[in-house]
Design an enzyme around this catalytic site. Structure first.
Site, short mmCIF file in Angstrom:
data_model
loop_
_atom_site.label_atom_id
_atom_site.label_comp_id
_atom_site.label_asym_id
_atom_site.label_seq_id
_atom_site.Cartn_x
_atom_site.Cartn_y
_atom_site.Cartn_z
N GLU A 74 0.82 -1.21 0.00
CA GLU A 74 0.00 0.00 0.00
C GLU A 74 0.86 1.26 0.00
O GLU A 74 0.52 2.24 -0.65
CB GLU A 74 -0.95 0.00 1.21
CG GLU A 74 -2.10 -0.99 1.10
CD GLU A 74 -2.98 -0.72 -0.11
OE1 GLU A 74 -2.99 0.41 -0.61
OE2 GLU A 74 -3.66 -1.66 -0.57
N TYR A 156 -6.38 7.08 3.73
CA TYR A 156 -6.54 5.99 2.78
C TYR A 156 -5.79 4.74 3.22
O TYR A 156 -6.37 3.65 3.30
CB TYR A 156 -6.07 6.39 1.37
CG TYR A 156 -5.85 5.14 0.55
CD1 TYR A 156 -6.94 4.46 0.03
CD2 TYR A 156 -4.58 4.57 0.42
CE1 TYR A 156 -6.77 3.26 -0.64
CE2 TYR A 156 -4.41 3.37 -0.25
CZ TYR A 156 -5.50 2.72 -0.78
OH TYR A 156 -5.34 1.53 -1.42
N ASP A 174 -9.72 5.98 -2.37
CA ASP A 174 -8.60 6.45 -3.17
C ASP A 174 -9.17 7.12 -4.42
O ASP A 174 -10.37 7.33 -4.53
CB ASP A 174 -7.67 5.29 -3.55
CG ASP A 174 -8.29 4.43 -4.62
OD1 ASP A 174 -9.52 4.28 -4.62
OD2 ASP A 174 -7.56 3.91 -5.48
N CYS A 226 -14.39 1.55 -14.82
CA CYS A 226 -14.78 2.94 -14.55
C CYS A 226 -13.56 3.83 -14.70
O CYS A 226 -13.12 4.50 -13.76
CB CYS A 226 -15.38 3.05 -13.15
SG CYS A 226 -16.32 4.56 -12.86
N CYS A 233 -18.98 1.52 -19.56
CA CYS A 233 -20.21 1.42 -18.77
C CYS A 233 -21.05 0.19 -19.15
O CYS A 233 -21.76 -0.36 -18.31
CB CYS A 233 -21.03 2.69 -18.93
SG CYS A 233 -20.19 4.16 -18.27
N CYS A 236 -20.15 -2.65 -17.04
CA CYS A 236 -20.03 -2.34 -15.61
C CYS A 236 -21.11 -3.04 -14.79
O CYS A 236 -22.30 -2.92 -15.10
CB CYS A 236 -20.11 -0.84 -15.38
SG CYS A 236 -19.92 -0.38 -13.64
N CYS A 242 -26.11 3.40 -11.36
CA CYS A 242 -25.22 4.55 -11.58
C CYS A 242 -26.00 5.74 -12.14
O CYS A 242 -26.48 5.71 -13.28
CB CYS A 242 -24.10 4.16 -12.53
SG CYS A 242 -22.87 5.47 -12.76
#
Length: 382
Positions: A74, A156, A174, A226, A233, A236, A242
């Site tokens: 990370e 985060y 994030d 995305c 889309c 998705c 959405c």
DNA sequence: TACCCGTGGAG
DNA sequence: TCTCCAAGGGT
């Protein structure tokens, strides 16, 4: 791909939030809660099929890697692509397999191993964090507050480690998640302001089961579907939920303020070589490229923008120019090659002599590695 | 809050 | 070629 439809939402809600009281006081609240519950179910089903395979990650649904690996990855992944991180993660875990070994490592060796990855304050904080954890018995804090207090862990990263390594329900936000959520909710407020509301929105969607997989699924969705430009889309799993997609232009979210243009700076780096050796220095511990090995330079980073470098103080010639772009300015770095023979004065300069054959692995940041390669191409001097 | 802090890939 | 920007944190 598994699709979730409104009639399934109540069942999905019980699966994802087994211990939460079902909100049913008003139709509006229930509709919102059902949507927030359907999102993780659809996303996790997608993740089970499409998760990226990454060296620091467990496959969907399986126990996570050790907290050290999660933390290390990370930190490396902050503002850095997975492709850039992969070789560094392999090198670090091979050389320092535990937090205790990293805590005991020589600082200069860690900084050199980080060279090329950028944002070198991360490496300084990495060492400080490893030593803090090792001093406390070698176990990372499990809860958000304890993680957040460690050097180099902001909102985060603390949430990501809590969720991924320990299965804690935490809001992992994030840039990917910001993009996904601002599109899901069609948030027209510009990001600096909208950012304040996102953790609560993300936490509301985060399931009590598999919160770590949920976080990684959001990031995979942002990376593969995305995307910033031309989001996919039609592929998705969250398109049905959405608002941005419903509006027909999800790409306009998130709304960001314009960026200031980059100023240009000019400076010299000094290539002082004798035989097959060159002089390298170590930069001050803070600021740009702080704590890293480097070529001597004329202080271009400290000068106000637009100022010209001072005249060269002796027998030098320009061996070439490096163009390098930093986050907030661009640099034209002229390589000043020493052409004199006052080796007595040169010997008094601070720094250390490095054989050409070892300079590639000396731990130079990219800017100075490029300059050193240019210097070595000048040919040996004497 | 606004700025500082690297690098390389994608388009 | 050039712009954008990534698994952000510190001050």
């Amino acid at each position: 791909m598994r699709q979730i439809w409104p009639g399934q939402a109540e069942q999905v809600y019980r699966v994802c939030f087994p211990s939460r009281v079902r909100p049913c006081h008003s139709r509006r609240v229930r509709a919102s809660g059902e949507r927030d519950a359907a999102i993780p179910a659809a996303l996790l089903a997608w993740y089970d099929l499409h998760a990226r395979k990454l060296p620091w990650r467990a496959p969907p649904g399986l126990p996570p890697p050790d907290p050290y690996s999660v933390w290390l990855s990370e930190i490396m992944l902050q503002q850095t692509t997975t492709a850039a991180v992969a070789p560094y993660f392999a090198a670090f875990t091979a050389r320092w397999p535990t937090v205790e070994t990293l805590a005991a490592a020589d600082e200069a060796e860690v900084m050199a191993a980080w060279a090329g990855l950028g944002y070198y304050a991360r490496a300084r904080n990495l060492i400080a964090c490893a030593r803090a954890v090792a001093a406390g018995g070698g176990h990372f804090p499990r809860m958000l507050e304890g993680l957040r207090a460690l050097p180099g862990l902001g909102a985060y990263t603390a949430a990501a480690v809590a969720a991924i390594a320990f299965g804690e329900r935490a809001a992992v936000v994030d840039a990917n998640v910001e993009r996904v959520v601002t599109r899901l909710d069609a948030i027209a407020v510009p990001l600096p302001l909208a950012r304040k509301t996102l953790p609560a929105r993300v936490l509301a969607m985060t399931p009590e089961v598999r919160p770590g997989d949920f976080a990684q699924a959001m990031m995979d969705l942002g990376a593969a579907v995305c995307t910033v430009r031309r989001p996919r889309c039609l592929a998705c799993p969250l398109a049905a939920f959405c608002a941005g997609f419903r509006e027909g232009d999800s790409e306009r979210y998130p709304v960001k303020p314009p960026k200031p243009d980059k100023p240009a700076r000019t400076g010299h780096a000094y290539w002082i070589a004798r035989g097959d050796q060159a002089l390298l220095v170590t930069r001050p511990g803070t600021g740009l490229l702080g704590g890293m090995r480097a070529l001597p330079d004329d202080g271009w980073n400290a000068r106000t923008d637009g100022a010209l470098p001072p005249p060269l103080p002796g027998p030098w010639r320009i061996g070439g120019t490096i163009q390098h772009s930093f986050t907030h300015f661009s640099l034209s770095l002229h390589l000043a090659v020493y052409s004199g023979s006052d080796w007595a004065s040169v010997a008094a300069l601070p720094g250390a002599w490095w054989p050409f054959g070892q300079i590639e692995s000396a731990g130079l940041p990219t800017l100075f590695l490029k300059a050193a390669r240019l210097g070595m191409a000048q040919g040996e001097t004497e």
